[in-house]
Design an enzyme around this catalytic site. Structure first.
Site, PDB file in Angstrom:
ATOM      1  N   ASP A   1       0.240   1.975   8.470  1.00  0.00           N
ATOM      2  CA  ASP A   1      -0.252   1.548   9.459  1.00  0.00           C
ATOM      3  C   ASP A   1       0.176   1.064  11.008  1.00  0.00           C
ATOM      4  O   ASP A   1       0.069   1.099  11.965  1.00  0.00           O
ATOM      5  CB  ASP A   1      -0.466  -0.049   9.567  1.00  0.00           C
ATOM      6  CG  ASP A   1      -1.146   0.032   8.290  1.00  0.00           C
ATOM      7  OD1 ASP A   1      -2.299   0.494   8.520  1.00  0.00           O
ATOM      8  OD2 ASP A   1      -1.667  -1.158   7.152  1.00  0.00           O
TER       9      ASP A   1
ATOM     10  N   ARG B   1      -5.186  -1.770   9.398  1.00  0.00           N
ATOM     11  CA  ARG B   1      -4.848  -3.412   9.191  1.00  0.00           C
ATOM     12  C   ARG B   1      -5.181  -4.511  10.842  1.00  0.00           C
ATOM     13  O   ARG B   1      -6.553  -4.234  11.174  1.00  0.00           O
ATOM     14  CB  ARG B   1      -3.638  -3.803   8.496  1.00  0.00           C
ATOM     15  CG  ARG B   1      -3.402  -5.240   7.514  1.00  0.00           C
ATOM     16  CD  ARG B   1      -3.161  -5.465   6.608  1.00  0.00           C
ATOM     17  NE  ARG B   1      -1.668  -5.458   7.016  1.00  0.00           N
ATOM     18  CZ  ARG B   1      -0.524  -5.394   7.046  1.00  0.00           C
ATOM     19  NH1 ARG B   1      -0.302  -6.529   6.411  1.00  0.00           N
ATOM     20  NH2 ARG B   1       1.030  -5.566   7.347  1.00  0.00           N
TER      21      ARG B   1
ATOM     22  N   ASP C   1       5.105  -5.170   5.554  1.00  0.00           N
ATOM     23  CA  ASP C   1       5.615  -6.003   6.180  1.00  0.00           C
ATOM     24  C   ASP C   1       5.756  -7.311   4.776  1.00  0.00           C
ATOM     25  O   ASP C   1       6.649  -8.435   4.299  1.00  0.00           O
ATOM     26  CB  ASP C   1       5.079  -6.068   7.927  1.00  0.00           C
ATOM     27  CG  ASP C   1       3.796  -6.969   7.998  1.00  0.00           C
ATOM     28  OD1 ASP C   1       3.300  -6.761   6.544  1.00  0.00           O
ATOM     29  OD2 ASP C   1       3.153  -6.786   8.132  1.00  0.00           O
TER      30      ASP C   1
ATOM     31  N   ARG D   1       0.260  -5.010  -4.776  1.00  0.00           N
ATOM     32  CA  ARG D   1       0.439  -6.073  -4.484  1.00  0.00           C
ATOM     33  C   ARG D   1       0.886  -7.343  -5.403  1.00  0.00           C
ATOM     34  O   ARG D   1      -0.070  -7.247  -6.308  1.00  0.00           O
ATOM     35  CB  ARG D   1      -0.408  -6.523  -3.507  1.00  0.00           C
ATOM     36  CG  ARG D   1      -0.870  -5.291  -2.896  1.00  0.00           C
ATOM     37  CD  ARG D   1      -1.571  -5.294  -1.524  1.00  0.00           C
ATOM     38  NE  ARG D   1      -2.102  -3.823  -0.952  1.00  0.00           N
ATOM     39  CZ  ARG D   1      -1.436  -3.489   0.079  1.00  0.00           C
ATOM     40  NH1 ARG D   1      -0.853  -4.044   0.513  1.00  0.00           N
ATOM     41  NH2 ARG D   1      -1.833  -2.280   1.016  1.00  0.00           N
TER      42      ARG D   1
ATOM     43  N   GLY E   1       0.671  -1.071  -0.110  1.00  0.00           N
ATOM     44  CA  GLY E   1      -0.131   0.233  -0.158  1.00  0.00           C
ATOM     45  C   GLY E   1       0.798   1.258  -0.112  1.00  0.00           C
ATOM     46  O   GLY E   1       1.928   0.912   0.569  1.00  0.00           O
TER      47      GLY E   1
ATOM     48  N   ASP F   1       1.700  -0.553  11.816  1.00  0.00           N
ATOM     49  CA  ASP F   1       2.536  -2.068  12.652  1.00  0.00           C
ATOM     50  C   ASP F   1       4.392  -2.532  11.606  1.00  0.00           C
ATOM     51  O   ASP F   1       4.286  -3.187  12.346  1.00  0.00           O
ATOM     52  CB  ASP F   1       1.515  -2.418  11.662  1.00  0.00           C
ATOM     53  CG  ASP F   1       1.524  -3.102  10.331  1.00  0.00           C
ATOM     54  OD1 ASP F   1       2.239  -1.892   9.932  1.00  0.00           O
ATOM     55  OD2 ASP F   1       1.071  -3.586   9.143  1.00  0.00           O
TER      56      ASP F   1
ATOM     57  N   THR G   1       4.581   2.545   5.358  1.00  0.00           N
ATOM     58  CA  THR G   1       3.328   2.658   5.672  1.00  0.00           C
ATOM     59  C   THR G   1       2.058   3.215   6.374  1.00  0.00           C
ATOM     60  O   THR G   1       2.952   3.351   7.772  1.00  0.00           O
ATOM     61  CB  THR G   1       2.885   0.599   6.246  1.00  0.00           C
ATOM     62  OG1 THR G   1       1.800   0.338   6.717  1.00  0.00           O
ATOM     63  CG2 THR G   1       3.571  -0.031   6.780  1.00  0.00           C
TER      64      THR G   1
HETATM   65  O1  F6P Z   1      -1.584  -1.399   5.021  1.00  0.00           O
HETATM   66  C1  F6P Z   1      -1.795   0.106   4.732  1.00  0.00           C
HETATM   67  C2  F6P Z   1      -3.314  -0.362   3.798  1.00  0.00           C
HETATM   68  O2  F6P Z   1      -3.859   0.681   4.004  1.00  0.00           O
HETATM   69  C3  F6P Z   1      -4.210  -0.967   5.602  1.00  0.00           C
HETATM   70  O3  F6P Z   1      -4.196  -0.089   5.841  1.00  0.00           O
HETATM   71  C4  F6P Z   1      -5.104  -1.801   4.909  1.00  0.00           C
HETATM   72  O4  F6P Z   1      -5.876  -2.570   5.137  1.00  0.00           O
HETATM   73  C5  F6P Z   1      -4.945  -2.003   3.068  1.00  0.00           C
HETATM   74  O5  F6P Z   1      -3.366  -1.179   2.672  1.00  0.00           O
HETATM   75  C6  F6P Z   1      -5.765  -1.629   1.940  1.00  0.00           C
HETATM   76  O6  F6P Z   1      -5.220  -2.554   1.570  1.00  0.00           O
HETATM   77  P1  F6P Z   1      -5.678  -1.819  -0.743  1.00  0.00           P
HETATM   78  O7  F6P Z   1      -4.848  -1.004  -1.138  1.00  0.00           O
HETATM   79  O8  F6P Z   1      -5.002  -3.290  -1.297  1.00  0.00           O
HETATM   80  O9  F6P Z   1      -6.934  -1.872  -0.300  1.00  0.00           O
END
Ligand code: F6P
Length: 319
Positions: free
Chosen positions: A127, A171, A103, A72, A11, A129, A125
């Site tokens: 997050d 997340r 991660d 991803r 992300g 985390d 990120t």
């Molecule tokens: O890891 C960053 C994040 O924005 C999280 O907070 C969220 O759960 C996830 O990515 C959403 O992913 P995507 O943009 O692939 O829907």
């Protein structure tokens, strides 16, 4: 080391561009050639790789998202896919890379390092985390965005005497919710790290109303509950209009704030220093204000980020 690569993965997060710029400029200052790997590991596998110069990273420090693109790419778990990706890097003469991501991205960097390809990870990120760092790149900017959203919700909730539930990203980490709740003065916090009891929440909402509160803002981390269903239940039980707002990807966009730009620049410069020292499989962080680096395997397996119970307790005291 004469040629390095840089990529952003997972992300996106505000400040990733500042990190990329720092890697490129610090690398060039050391007389290296620096290559941009576009669209994360996907681009590494598909050979979306280009040499960068100073101008390629001009005017990006203030931009949200990532100019390198991100993706991803679960296929990277396959050893044959990684072998192909390493072949592409070697074709360009790239000897080491810097990976900016969360991660999942660190996992890819760890695997590449295990295959003998030097990698340094930077925590990117919203997050917050990632182990081994107090702050991830993007967290503080996303925090500002969430607080701004809570302020706006407070205005309209007060006007209508409503209960507002606001779902916040993270997340499985409650940091964004926790910090935003304190800064936004939200009344109730629901995070994955603390067991949550809806009955108790309803009791507290009633207590707040008895104290004369004109609104009730419930901040909740994503994935903990279905917020629309929760709003319906709360409305039925309390007789007060209740609305749920899912902030979603709004939280990921926007210009990075000064904090994220500075920390991303520091970490990007440090990553280049580590590569010059011959380090690999390390991840960079900032702890107690200082630049640090840790073993990336340790970071992914043994190290645990402590939940900020002190902040959680504080928020309850301020209710
Ligand atoms: O890891 C960053 C994040 O924005 C999280 O907070 C969220 O759960 C996830 O990515 C959403 O992913 P995507 O943009 O692939 O829907």
């Amino acid at each position: 080391i004469k040629k390095i690569g840089v990529l952003t993965s997972g992300g996106d997060a505000p400040g990733m561009n500042a990190a990329v710029r720092a890697v490129v400029r610090a690398g060039l200052a050391e007389g290296m050639e620096v290559y941009g790997i576009y669209d994360g590991y996907y681009g590494m596998y598909h050979d979306h790789i280009e040499k960068l110069n100073r101008q390629n990273v001009s005017d990006i420090i203030n931009k949200g998202g990532t100019v390198l693109g991100s993706a991803r790419f679960p296929e990277f778990k396959e050893p044959s896919v990684r072998e192909e990706a390493i072949k592409n890097l070697k074709k360009h003469g790239i000897e080491a890379i810097v990976v900016v991501g969360g991660d999942g991205s660190y996992m890819g960097a760890m695997k590449l390092s295990e295959m003998g390809f030097p990698c340094i990870g930077l925590p990117g990120t919203i997050d917050n985390d990632i182990s081994g760092t107090d702050y991830t790149i993007g967290f503080m900017t996303a925090l500002d965005t969430v607080v701004d959203a809570i302020d706006r919700l407070r205005d309209t909730s007060s006007s209508h005497n409503r209960i507002s539930i606001v779902e916040i990203m993270g997340r499985h980490c409650g940091d964004l919710t926790l910090w935003a709740s304190i800064a936004g003065g939200s009344e109730y916090i629901i995070v994955p790290e603390v067991d949550f009891d809806e009955e108790e929440l309803l009791r507290q909402v009633a207590e707040g109303e008895a104290k004369g509160k004109k609104h009730a803002i419930i901040a909740i981390t994503e994935h903990v509950a279905d917020v629309n269903a929760m709003a319906k239940r709360i409305e039925e039980q309390t007789g007060r209009e209740t609305r749920a707002t899912i902030l979603g990807h709004i939280q990921r966009g926007g210009a990075p704030n000064a904090w994220d730009r500075v920390q991303a620049s520091r970490m990007g410069g440090y990553a280049v220093e580590l590569l010059l020292k011959g380090e690999s499989a390390r991840c960079v962080g900032i702890q107690k204000g200082q630049l640090v680096h840790h073993d990336i395997i340790d970071c992914l397996t043994n190290m645990r980020r402590a939940f900020r119970q002190d902040l959680y307790d504080l928020s309850n005291r301020l209710f």
